[in-house]
Design an enzyme around this catalytic site. Structure first.
Site, short mmCIF file in Angstrom:
data_model
loop_
_atom_site.label_atom_id
_atom_site.label_comp_id
_atom_site.label_asym_id
_atom_site.label_seq_id
_atom_site.Cartn_x
_atom_site.Cartn_y
_atom_site.Cartn_z
N GLU A 7 0.87 -1.19 0.00
CA GLU A 7 0.00 0.00 0.00
C GLU A 7 0.90 1.22 0.00
O GLU A 7 1.01 1.94 1.00
CB GLU A 7 -0.95 0.01 1.21
CG GLU A 7 -2.06 1.05 1.01
CD GLU A 7 -2.82 1.40 2.27
OE1 GLU A 7 -3.33 0.48 2.93
OE2 GLU A 7 -2.90 2.61 2.57
N HIS A 9 2.28 4.66 -2.08
CA HIS A 9 1.62 5.57 -3.01
C HIS A 9 2.56 6.49 -3.76
O HIS A 9 3.66 6.78 -3.33
CB HIS A 9 0.59 6.39 -2.24
CG HIS A 9 -0.39 5.54 -1.48
ND1 HIS A 9 -1.17 4.58 -2.08
CD2 HIS A 9 -0.69 5.47 -0.15
CE1 HIS A 9 -1.93 3.98 -1.16
NE2 HIS A 9 -1.65 4.50 0.02
N HIS A 159 -9.04 0.73 -1.07
CA HIS A 159 -8.33 1.72 -0.25
C HIS A 159 -9.30 2.84 0.12
O HIS A 159 -10.21 3.14 -0.64
CB HIS A 159 -7.15 2.27 -1.06
CG HIS A 159 -6.29 3.23 -0.31
ND1 HIS A 159 -6.59 4.57 -0.19
CD2 HIS A 159 -5.13 3.04 0.35
CE1 HIS A 159 -5.64 5.16 0.54
NE2 HIS A 159 -4.74 4.25 0.87
N ASP A 280 2.13 2.09 3.91
CA ASP A 280 1.32 3.28 3.61
C ASP A 280 2.23 4.50 3.44
O ASP A 280 1.95 5.58 3.96
CB ASP A 280 0.25 3.55 4.68
CG ASP A 280 -0.92 4.39 4.12
OD1 ASP A 280 -0.87 4.76 2.93
OD2 ASP A 280 -1.87 4.66 4.87
#
Ligand code: MN
Length: 317
Positions: A7, A9, A159, A280
């Site tokens: 996860e 980004h 998400h 994250d």
């Protein structure tokens, strides 16, 4: 120990101006987040080398095209973002992999874009940033999309994204209306729509991934079964229970939850094959996440599954 994080980004120059959520009031923190979202060559690699993350599966940060009103514009932006990511992955295929960014404004276009990304770019699945213009993925119009997902046999990471409206429960409490709670409530409800609404029964091979240790769902399996049976006034067959659907169709990641109690609960509730390490980035500190998983009170066999083996199996790396 080898680590795959999924996860994680990025953003593109096109999406950066209008379609990046700002989940902090701090200008300093947000400037750092923006710098890291746009970077592939320096900060990200330095951090991966320093913390021991071998591979990052990259996805467009929230909301991306889930925040675009116009369908044609969403389709164009999604293609642009996927082309952009494919070039970055191609430069460093051992360090980066991709999740497709999909224009859910149009289910057929989203299915086609997913297929293009899997076939042409070798992307490992898709990551969708929540609802799109008030539409949730259990709606009938998305059946052709889920059919394609099942045919392609790739996971969909659900998400958090912004909410479609601002319910009264958050009135005068803006501090709740973001990742701290509203995003959890929204994403858990979205996943439960797919569980209770029948999508995951109709498409039993679909694999859904939730971040943030499962958005509280692993904690609630017994209650979901109990209240569903009470609601219907009948015992459910074992394979129709919400817990059975969740155990079969969901995997969760540790993104943004560096805490042993929920990790152990998630492993116990969903099984050791269904919990995957993630960070994250750049919203969480990768060093904290890596230190946490290395020291977590689980056996080394289970740790290896969480850190990389489950990802290798589910994403077919
Ligand atoms: Mn995230």
């Amino acid at each position: 120990m080898r680590k795959i994080a999924l996860e994680e980004h990025f953003t593109t120059p096109e999406l950066a101006e209008k379609y990046v959520a700002r989940p902090t009031q701090s200008d300093t923190l947000f400037a750092d987040v923006e710098r890291r979202l746009a970077d592939f060559d320096e900060l990200r690699l330095e951090m991966m080398d320093r913390t021991g993350i071998d591979l990052m599966v990259l996805s467009v940060t929230t909301p991306g095209v889930q925040g675009v009103k116009d369908t044609d514009e969403a389709v164009r932006h999604a293609r642009g973002a996927n082309d952009f990511l494919a070039r970055e992955v191609h430069k460093r295929p051992k360090r980066y992999a991709g999740f497709a960014h999909l224009p859910m404004q149009d289910a057929a276009a989203a299915a086609d874009e997913l297929e293009r990304c899997v076939r042409d770019f070798g992307f490992l699945g898709a990551l969708i940033n929540g609802q799109t213009n008030g539409h949730y993925l259990d709606e009938d119009c998305y059946a052709p999309f889920w059919e394609r997902v099942q045919d392609l046999d790739v996971p969909v990471y659900l998400h958090p994204g912004s909410m479609a409206d601002h319910p009264a429960m958050f009135a005068h409490r803006p501090e709740l209306d973001g990742p701290i709670w509203a995003w959890t409530a929204e994403t858990a409800a979205h996943a439960l729509r797919l569980v209770l609404g029948g999508t995951l029964t109709r498409f039993p091979k679909v694999r859904l991934i939730l971040g943030h240790m499962g958005e509280t769902l692993p904690f609630l399996l017994w209650r979901l079964d109990s209240r569903r049976a009470f609601d219907l006034g009948a015992e459910l067959a074992p394979d129709e229970r919400p817990s059975a659907i969740i155990k079969r169709s969901l995997a969760v990641t540790t993104s943004g939850v560096c805490d042993a109690a929920p990790l152990v609960a998630a492993l116990h509730a969903l099984g050791e094959d269904n919990v995957l390490f993630s960070v994250d980035y750049p919203y969480e500190d990768p060093q904290v996440a890596c230190d946490f998983i290395e020291a977590a009170p689980i056996g080394d066999e289970v740790r290896a599954k969480v850190c990389h083996r489950n990802a290798e199996r589910i994403l077919r790396i």
